[in-house]
Design a protein around this motif. Structure first.
Motif, PDB file in Angstrom:
ATOM      1  N   ARG A  74       0.833  -1.206   0.000  1.00 45.87           N
ATOM      2  CA  ARG A  74       0.000   0.000   0.000  1.00 45.87           C
ATOM      3  C   ARG A  74       0.868   1.256   0.000  1.00 45.87           C
ATOM      4  NH1 ARG A  74      -2.902  -2.824   4.154  1.00 45.87           N
ATOM      5  NH2 ARG A  74      -4.817  -3.775   3.332  1.00 45.87           N
ATOM      6  N   GLU A  75       1.954   1.202   0.746  1.00 44.77           N
ATOM      7  CA  GLU A  75       2.843   2.362   0.821  1.00 44.77           C
ATOM      8  C   GLU A  75       3.467   2.652  -0.546  1.00 44.77           C
ATOM      9  OE1 GLU A  75       6.848   3.810   3.237  1.00 44.77           O
ATOM     10  OE2 GLU A  75       5.678   2.084   3.925  1.00 44.77           O
TER      11      GLU A  75
ATOM     12  N   TYR B  71       3.624   5.740  -5.574  1.00 43.90           N
ATOM     13  CA  TYR B  71       3.516   5.793  -7.036  1.00 43.90           C
ATOM     14  C   TYR B  71       2.432   6.786  -7.456  1.00 43.90           C
ATOM     15  CZ  TYR B  71       3.002   4.235 -11.867  1.00 43.90           C
ATOM     16  OH  TYR B  71       2.937   4.198 -13.246  1.00 43.90           O
ATOM     17  N   PHE B  72       1.279   6.750  -6.800  1.00 49.18           N
ATOM     18  CA  PHE B  72       0.192   7.673  -7.123  1.00 49.18           C
ATOM     19  C   PHE B  72       0.631   9.124  -6.917  1.00 49.18           C
ATOM     20  CE2 PHE B  72      -3.551   4.546  -6.302  1.00 49.18           C
ATOM     21  CZ  PHE B  72      -3.071   3.753  -7.339  1.00 49.18           C
ATOM     22  N   ALA B  73       1.356   9.366  -5.828  1.00 49.68           N
ATOM     23  CA  ALA B  73       1.820  10.724  -5.543  1.00 49.68           C
ATOM     24  C   ALA B  73       2.805  11.200  -6.615  1.00 49.68           C
ATOM     25  CB  ALA B  73       2.468  10.777  -4.158  1.00 49.68           C
TER      26      ALA B  73
ATOM     27  N   LEU C 298       8.467   7.129 -16.477  1.00 54.87           N
ATOM     28  CA  LEU C 298       7.709   6.475 -15.408  1.00 54.87           C
ATOM     29  C   LEU C 298       7.114   5.186 -15.941  1.00 54.87           C
ATOM     30  CD1 LEU C 298       6.600   6.663 -12.489  1.00 54.87           C
ATOM     31  CD2 LEU C 298       4.550   7.726 -13.455  1.00 54.87           C
ATOM     32  N   MET C 299       7.442   4.083 -15.288  1.00 54.09           N
ATOM     33  CA  MET C 299       6.885   2.779 -15.644  1.00 54.09           C
ATOM     34  C   MET C 299       5.958   2.317 -14.526  1.00 54.09           C
ATOM     35  SD  MET C 299       8.456   2.441 -18.511  1.00 54.09           S
ATOM     36  CE  MET C 299       7.979   0.749 -18.895  1.00 54.09           C
TER      37      MET C 299
ATOM     38  N   MET D 119      -2.592  -0.364 -12.295  1.00 49.50           N
ATOM     39  CA  MET D 119      -2.313   0.669 -11.303  1.00 49.50           C
ATOM     40  C   MET D 119      -2.343   2.058 -11.953  1.00 49.50           C
ATOM     41  SD  MET D 119       0.688   0.655  -8.430  1.00 49.50           S
ATOM     42  CE  MET D 119       2.021   0.572  -9.615  1.00 49.50           C
ATOM     43  N   VAL D 120      -1.838   2.161 -13.174  1.00 45.24           N
ATOM     44  CA  VAL D 120      -1.849   3.449 -13.871  1.00 45.24           C
ATOM     45  C   VAL D 120      -3.284   3.874 -14.157  1.00 45.24           C
ATOM     46  CG1 VAL D 120      -1.208   4.637 -16.002  1.00 45.24           C
ATOM     47  CG2 VAL D 120       0.430   3.125 -14.885  1.00 45.24           C
TER      48      VAL D 120
END
Length: 311
Positions: free
Chosen positions: A5-6, A11-13, A52-53, A58-59
């Motif tokens: 989760r972290e 990644y989202f940030a 960014l990969m 998730m993307v």
């Protein structure tokens, strides 16, 4: 689970930070691209763009979460499929594209791979022993024996572009040490200031844009003139054409006003406005001929005088 989760939150940030900072995004295909190639691309783009990969699921999830703040990026979702990555930049799109596609490496043919272009076997002496002639014959490659080795007589296309490479073709190409494939990053789609378009758009030059624009303006002017419907491109032509009609009526009716006095005089006395340059040239040539003529007469008289002394 907490670590996963972290990482997702991190990644989202990072993705949100890039979406806020950069106005352009390249969606790039990374099939058959090695980690060393990715390293070279990152190094060449340093200071100009970031790579960014991430997993497509998730993307897509991250982008959907940002749609309320970045609604234009929803246009990228249809292209988040397959083995793709993202390159964010504020630099010249054309320059960044050149860097992305520049790093390519040759690779041997693999059975089942799709040929990006026609693959040819060129006429050459292979240096192989005659015992392998049947292998070439099975693939329809014409050969002959020259100095104890197999020589390919003429160029042969063994695989068409877009077709899959067969096992026999792959074996032949590898036997001849031919590496027909090149692998590197490919540009799938480009996002720039809310617009999504293919990479081929970046190949259009300013001269091509200007020529297309001029062609469109000319077409509008022609249609407008034919239909009698005034538009901005046709107004100038209409004014000139109408003024020509006005001049023709004035000359035909012998109605002369100050602005067309010279035109009337030109029509009535065309010889007076003829160019003087050809006449001067002609007069110059006649003067030269006149100068040469007396010289010839003088030479003839001298000869006559000379012959007279011996009579």
């Amino acid at each position: 689970m907490g670590g996963v989760r972290e990482k997702k939150a991190e990644y989202f940030a990072k993705l949100r930070e890039y979406l806020e900072e950069y106005k352009s995004v390249f969606v790039v295909g990374v099939d058959n691209v090695s980690s060393q190639q990715m390293h070279e691309v990152r190094k060449n783009l340093r200071g100009r763009a970031v790579v960014l990969m991430g997993k497509n699921t998730m993307v897509r999830r991250a982008v959907r979460g940002f749609i309320s703040d970045f609604p234009d990026y929803e246009k990228l979702l249809p292209f988040v499929k397959g083995n793709v990555g993202f390159i964010f930049t504020n630099d010249s799109l054309q320059d960044i594209k050149e860097v992305i596609i520049a790093n390519k490496v040759a690779a041997p043919a693999r059975a089942g791979a799709v040929a990006p272009e026609d693959i040819w076997v060129l006429a050459v002496n292979t240096g192989m022993e005659p015992g392998k002639t049947s292998f070439f014959q099975a693939l329809g490659v014409p050969t002959k024996i020259a100095r104890g080795t197999i020589e390919i007589v003429s160029d042969v296309k063994v695989v068409d572009a877009g077709k899959r490479v067969g096992a026999s073709e792959a074996s032949l190409l590898n036997l001849l040490n031919i590496s027909p494939f090149t692998y590197g990053l490919t540009v799938v789609q480009v996002y720039d200031n809310g617009q999504v378009f293919p990479a081929s758009i970046l190949d259009i030059t300013d001269d091509e844009l200007i020529s297309h624009f001029i062609s469109a303006v000319n077409t509008i002017a022609c249609v407008s003139l034919a239909a009698g419907y005034p538009t901005l491109p046709s107004v100038g032509h209409s004014l000139i054409n109408n003024y020509k009609d006005l001049l023709a009526v004035a000359i035909a009716a012998d109605y002369i006003y100050p602005e067309i006095e010279e035109l009337k005089d030109r029509i009535e006395n065309p010889d007076a406005y003829a160019s003087a340059a050809p006449v001067a040239a002609a007069s110059g040539s006649s003067e030269a001929a006149a100068e040469e003529a007396p010289a010839e007469e003088e030479e003839e008289s001298d000869d006559d005088m000379g012959f007279g002394l011996f009579d």
